[in-house]
Design a protein around this motif. Structure first.
Motif, PDB file in Angstrom:
ATOM      1  N   ASN A  11       0.844  -1.174   0.000  1.00 40.81           N
ATOM      2  CA  ASN A  11       0.000   0.000   0.000  1.00 40.81           C
ATOM      3  C   ASN A  11       0.891   1.238   0.000  1.00 40.81           C
ATOM      4  OD1 ASN A  11      -1.470   2.261   0.961  1.00 40.81           O
ATOM      5  ND2 ASN A  11      -3.015   0.909   1.810  1.00 40.81           N
TER       6      ASN A  11
ATOM      7  N   GLN B 158       0.269   4.438   0.266  1.00 33.73           N
ATOM      8  CA  GLN B 158      -0.010   5.450   1.287  1.00 33.73           C
ATOM      9  C   GLN B 158       0.553   5.070   2.654  1.00 33.73           C
ATOM     10  OE1 GLN B 158      -1.129   8.451   0.779  1.00 33.73           O
ATOM     11  NE2 GLN B 158      -1.378   8.068  -1.390  1.00 33.73           N
TER      12      GLN B 158
ATOM     13  N   THR C 118      -2.957  17.171  -2.233  1.00 37.54           N
ATOM     14  CA  THR C 118      -2.950  16.860  -0.805  1.00 37.54           C
ATOM     15  C   THR C 118      -4.267  16.211  -0.349  1.00 37.54           C
ATOM     16  OG1 THR C 118      -3.689  19.105  -0.246  1.00 37.54           O
ATOM     17  CG2 THR C 118      -1.310  18.695  -0.251  1.00 37.54           C
ATOM     18  N   GLU C 119      -4.994  15.647  -1.287  1.00 42.42           N
ATOM     19  CA  GLU C 119      -6.259  15.010  -0.929  1.00 42.42           C
ATOM     20  C   GLU C 119      -6.048  13.805  -0.025  1.00 42.42           C
ATOM     21  OE1 GLU C 119      -5.266  15.405  -4.203  1.00 42.42           O
ATOM     22  OE2 GLU C 119      -6.342  17.278  -4.533  1.00 42.42           O
ATOM     23  N   ASN C 120      -4.942  13.060  -0.236  1.00 41.54           N
ATOM     24  CA  ASN C 120      -4.673  11.847   0.542  1.00 41.54           C
ATOM     25  C   ASN C 120      -3.486  11.977   1.485  1.00 41.54           C
ATOM     26  OD1 ASN C 120      -6.746  10.262  -0.688  1.00 41.54           O
ATOM     27  ND2 ASN C 120      -5.462  10.160  -2.511  1.00 41.54           N
ATOM     28  N   ARG C 121      -2.580  12.891   1.191  1.00 42.04           N
ATOM     29  CA  ARG C 121      -1.376  13.050   2.009  1.00 42.04           C
ATOM     30  C   ARG C 121      -0.904  14.492   1.908  1.00 42.04           C
ATOM     31  NH1 ARG C 121       3.596   8.992   2.368  1.00 42.04           N
ATOM     32  NH2 ARG C 121       1.840   7.740   2.978  1.00 42.04           N
TER      33      ARG C 121
ATOM     34  N   GLU D  80      -2.495  17.875   7.862  1.00 41.90           N
ATOM     35  CA  GLU D  80      -3.059  16.735   7.137  1.00 41.90           C
ATOM     36  C   GLU D  80      -4.234  16.123   7.901  1.00 41.90           C
ATOM     37  OE1 GLU D  80      -0.664  13.384   5.035  1.00 41.90           O
ATOM     38  OE2 GLU D  80      -1.135  12.667   7.060  1.00 41.90           O
ATOM     39  N   SER D  81      -4.188  16.160   9.220  1.00 38.29           N
ATOM     40  CA  SER D  81      -5.247  15.590  10.056  1.00 38.29           C
ATOM     41  C   SER D  81      -6.558  16.375   9.961  1.00 38.29           C
ATOM     42  CB  SER D  81      -4.807  15.576  11.518  1.00 38.29           C
ATOM     43  OG  SER D  81      -4.703  16.913  12.003  1.00 38.29           O
TER      44      SER D  81
ATOM     45  N   THR E  95      -1.908  20.579   4.343  1.00 35.14           N
ATOM     46  CA  THR E  95      -2.688  20.656   3.104  1.00 35.14           C
ATOM     47  C   THR E  95      -2.872  22.093   2.654  1.00 35.14           C
ATOM     48  OG1 THR E  95      -4.763  20.669   4.347  1.00 35.14           O
ATOM     49  CG2 THR E  95      -3.937  18.522   3.603  1.00 35.14           C
TER      50      THR E  95
END
Length: 96
Positions: free
Chosen positions: A1, A3, A31-34, A52-53, A74
Motif C-alpha cells: 500500500n 499510502q 494533498t487530498e490523501n497526504r 493533514e489531520s 494541506t
C-alpha cells in the motif's frame, strides 16, 4: 500500500505564491490523501497551516530562514516574515 509507506525524500518542490498564502483558503494540489512538508527560505515570525489531520489554524512561530518543517500540511493560510517585509512568491516551498 503506497499510502502506508513512509516518504523520507521529496521528489518535487513547488513555490507558493503570496496570493495563494494570503487568500487564507488555498488548498495545495495533490494533498487530498497526504499532506506536504515545507521549506521556508525566509525568516518568519509565524506560519499558519492546516494539518493533514484536518486541524486548522495551527501556528508555527520563530522559523529561521532555510528551515525544513517536517510536518504534513494541506494548506498554508498565513505567513508573517520576520523583517516585516512583504511576503514574496516562493518564500515557502511545498515538498512532495
Amino acid at each position: 500500500n503506497f499510502q502506508a509507506q513512509p516518504r523520507v525524500f521529496a521528489h518535487d518542490a513547488v513555490g507558493l505564491t503570496a496570493d495563494q498564502i494570503n487568500s487564507g483558503t488555498y488548498v495545495i494540489p495533490g494533498t487530498e490523501n497526504r499532506g506536504v512538508c515545507l521549506y521556508v527560505g525566509k525568516a518568519m515570525d509565524s506560519i499558519t497551516v492546516t494539518m493533514e489531520s484536518g486541524s486548522t489554524g495551527v501556528i508555527f512561530r520563530g522559523i529561521n530562514a532555510g528551515s525544513f518543517l517536517p510536518i504534513l500540511v494541506t494548506s498554508v493560510t498565513g505567513a508573517l516574515p520576520s523583517d516585516s517585509a512583504t511576503l514574496i512568491n516562493s518564500d515557502i516551498l511545498v515538498l512532495y
